[in-house]
Design an enzyme around this catalytic site. Sequence first.
Site, PDB file in Angstrom:
ATOM      1  N   ARG A 106       0.780  -1.319  -0.310  1.00 44.84           N
ATOM      2  CA  ARG A 106       0.104   0.086  -0.357  1.00 44.84           C
ATOM      3  C   ARG A 106       0.526   1.732   0.389  1.00 44.84           C
ATOM      4  NH1 ARG A 106      -5.297  -1.798   0.523  1.00 44.84           N
ATOM      5  NH2 ARG A 106      -5.268  -3.762   0.710  1.00 44.84           N
ATOM      6  N   CYS A 156      -7.748 -21.470  -6.687  1.00 40.34           N
ATOM      7  CA  CYS A 156      -9.200 -21.708  -8.238  1.00 40.34           C
ATOM      8  C   CYS A 156      -9.764 -20.380  -8.324  1.00 40.34           C
ATOM      9  CB  CYS A 156     -10.002 -22.719  -7.895  1.00 40.34           C
ATOM     10  SG  CYS A 156     -10.665 -22.110  -6.776  1.00 40.34           S
TER      11      CYS A 156
HETATM   12  C1  LIG Z   1      -9.370 -12.717  -0.432  1.00 40.82           C
HETATM   13  C2  LIG Z   1      -7.706 -12.298   0.261  1.00 40.82           C
HETATM   14  C3  LIG Z   1      -7.943 -11.129   0.545  1.00 40.82           C
HETATM   15  C4  LIG Z   1      -6.040 -10.769   1.120  1.00 40.82           C
HETATM   16  N1  LIG Z   1      -5.836  -9.940   1.894  1.00 40.82           N
HETATM   17  C5  LIG Z   1      -4.670  -9.454   2.352  1.00 40.82           C
HETATM   18  C6  LIG Z   1      -5.123  -8.185   2.778  1.00 40.82           C
HETATM   19  O1  LIG Z   1      -6.371  -7.664   3.826  1.00 40.82           O
HETATM   20  N2  LIG Z   1      -3.549  -7.841   3.063  1.00 40.82           N
HETATM   21  C7  LIG Z   1      -2.738  -8.067   2.450  1.00 40.82           C
HETATM   22  O2  LIG Z   1      -1.251  -8.163   3.370  1.00 40.82           O
HETATM   23  N3  LIG Z   1      -3.143 -10.105   2.427  1.00 40.82           N
HETATM   24  C8  LIG Z   1      -4.106 -10.169   1.281  1.00 40.82           C
HETATM   25  N4  LIG Z   1      -4.005 -11.644   0.628  1.00 40.82           N
HETATM   26  C9  LIG Z   1      -3.059 -11.906   0.371  1.00 40.82           C
HETATM   27  C10 LIG Z   1      -2.662 -13.203   1.551  1.00 40.82           C
HETATM   28  O3  LIG Z   1      -2.800 -12.411   2.738  1.00 40.82           O
HETATM   29  C11 LIG Z   1      -1.749 -14.159   0.634  1.00 40.82           C
HETATM   30  O4  LIG Z   1      -0.153 -12.964   0.526  1.00 40.82           O
HETATM   31  C12 LIG Z   1      -1.468 -14.824  -0.567  1.00 40.82           C
HETATM   32  O5  LIG Z   1      -3.547 -14.566  -0.409  1.00 40.82           O
HETATM   33  C13 LIG Z   1      -0.801 -15.549  -0.803  1.00 40.82           C
HETATM   34  O6  LIG Z   1      -0.962 -16.511   0.324  1.00 40.82           O
HETATM   35  P1  LIG Z   1      -1.651 -17.900  -0.086  1.00 40.82           P
HETATM   36  O7  LIG Z   1      -1.572 -18.481  -1.156  1.00 40.82           O
HETATM   37  O8  LIG Z   1      -1.623 -18.891   0.661  1.00 40.82           O
HETATM   38  O9  LIG Z   1      -2.984 -17.421  -0.560  1.00 40.82           O
HETATM   39  C14 LIG Z   1      -5.077 -11.200   0.446  1.00 40.82           C
HETATM   40  C15 LIG Z   1      -5.397 -12.525  -0.037  1.00 40.82           C
HETATM   41  C16 LIG Z   1      -6.853 -13.584  -0.536  1.00 40.82           C
HETATM   42  C17 LIG Z   1      -6.934 -14.242  -1.302  1.00 40.82           C
HETATM   43  S1  SF4 Z   2     -10.013 -21.187  -0.838  1.00 43.03           S
HETATM   44 FE1  SF4 Z   2     -11.408 -22.353  -1.455  1.00 43.03          FE
HETATM   45  S2  SF4 Z   2     -12.457 -21.184  -3.371  1.00 43.03           S
HETATM   46 FE2  SF4 Z   2     -10.466 -20.352  -2.712  1.00 43.03          FE
HETATM   47  S3  SF4 Z   2      -8.800 -20.669  -4.460  1.00 43.03           S
HETATM   48 FE3  SF4 Z   2      -8.707 -21.863  -2.405  1.00 43.03          FE
HETATM   49  S4  SF4 Z   2     -10.145 -23.799  -3.321  1.00 43.03           S
HETATM   50 FE4  SF4 Z   2     -11.150 -22.547  -3.999  1.00 43.03          FE
END
Ligand SMILES: Cc1cc2nc3c(=O)[nH]c(=O)nc-3n(C[C@H](O)[C@H](O)[C@H](O)COP(=O)(O)O)c2cc1C
Ligand code: SF4
Length: 369
Positions: A166, A345
């Site tokens: 940000r 997904c």
């Molecule tokens: C729906 C959603 C909302 C997110 N909101 C934030 C947020 O508010 N602040 C932030 O730093 N990262 C945010 N992220 C990023 C996650 O913290 C993380 O870095 C990213 O999803 C990759 O990790 P993962 O593969 O475990 O999902 C968000 C991710 C998702 C899926």
């Molecule tokens: S959290 Fe659920 S909807 Fe989101 S990527 Fe993973 S399986 Fe798909």
Amino acid sequence: MYQTIFQPLEWGGLTLKNRIIFAPTTLGLSPEQEEQLLGRIAAGGCAMVIVGDVPVGRHGPHSLYHRKGMAYYRRLCAAIHAGGALACAQLHQSDTDLLWLLGQAPGVLLGRIKPEELRSRLNRQAGPYITGLPARKVTRITTSFGPAAKLAREAGFDAIQVHGDRMCGSFSSALLNHRQDLYGGSPEKRSRFAVEAVAAVRRALPDIPIDFKLAVRQENPHYGNAGVLLEELEVFVPRLEAAGVTSFHVTLANHGSLTDTIPPRNHPDFGGQGCFLPFCDRVRQYTKRPLCGVGGLSDPDFIEAQLASGRIDCAAMSRQLIADPDWSQKVRQGQVSEIHRCLRCNRACLGGLQQHQGVHCIYEKENQG
Ligand SMILES: Cc1cc2nc3c(=O)[nH]c(=O)nc-3n(C[C@H](O)[C@H](O)[C@H](O)COP(=O)(O)O)c2cc1C
Ligand code: SF4
């Protein structure tokens, strides 16, 4: 078998009961639903829940300065604590010029500006906005991280994460920050926003753990526009440590495409397990403080191996813990085959948020049942 995952970790003066963290995730749900989901994720056995995007300013329904905002965070912290996890507030300052945004409202309301076009315009306005902000205003913003951290503590948070993306990320980046004053013109000066924000938290709360979401960008191939270029980590990391950072949470910087920072499984470069861990390797060259990896983590064997080798000290997951809040418990109890594996997904989680329906998951029914 998963010995390291369940080994406690000294983390900025607190003890994490294990190495699993719920990554900051804006949920876009009703306060009651958010309380329920974060409580559920905490009860699933992770050590800490990071509450995403807690604003440092006085505006908006979720401001810590408003009675309603404060009550909301108190309830979230209580739910997380009741589930047995620690609560961390991700303090952030947006880099959207609110006056500029108001000017876009008629186009959005009349359907002339589509959501993707608005997102791309938002990305483009950040550079000119932060480059033109008067220095006195910038110092006021960085200083405001201190009182906000104190309020977060009063709400019940155990730790603070300073959001290095940000506004902080925009100031860090030579692609967006074209200032030629105290806050821009060299990597040292571009690190000043982040350093001042961290120092303000440290002054306000001398003993609190300060995690820093270190958003990095890379060239060849080009990914991320905000944040710290990999080659500039040697400037940023020691300065952030000296200002009071006690741990780092390393990921790809934003202001590019959301599908790079939250990559789907078919992403050309970030589709695999631990897709951003090579960035941790670069950060590791400059710090001995705990490093948290995030991005595409879900496989217990893979996570155990990264922790056991010392490549990372803890593992954060967003989507996998939404897909299955009981991930930690199932791993501990030897029920790995019963984990609902996140398919990356992005359909109901990121997709739900983008369609203003809040974060959901294709496994939601199974998780409720
Ligand atoms: C729906 C959603 C909302 C997110 N909101 C934030 C947020 O508010 N602040 C932030 O730093 N990262 C945010 N992220 C990023 C996650 O913290 C993380 O870095 C990213 O999803 C990759 O990790 P993962 O593969 O475990 O999902 C968000 C991710 C998702 C899926
Ligand atoms: S959290 Fe659920 S909807 Fe989101 S990527 Fe993973 S399986 Fe798909």
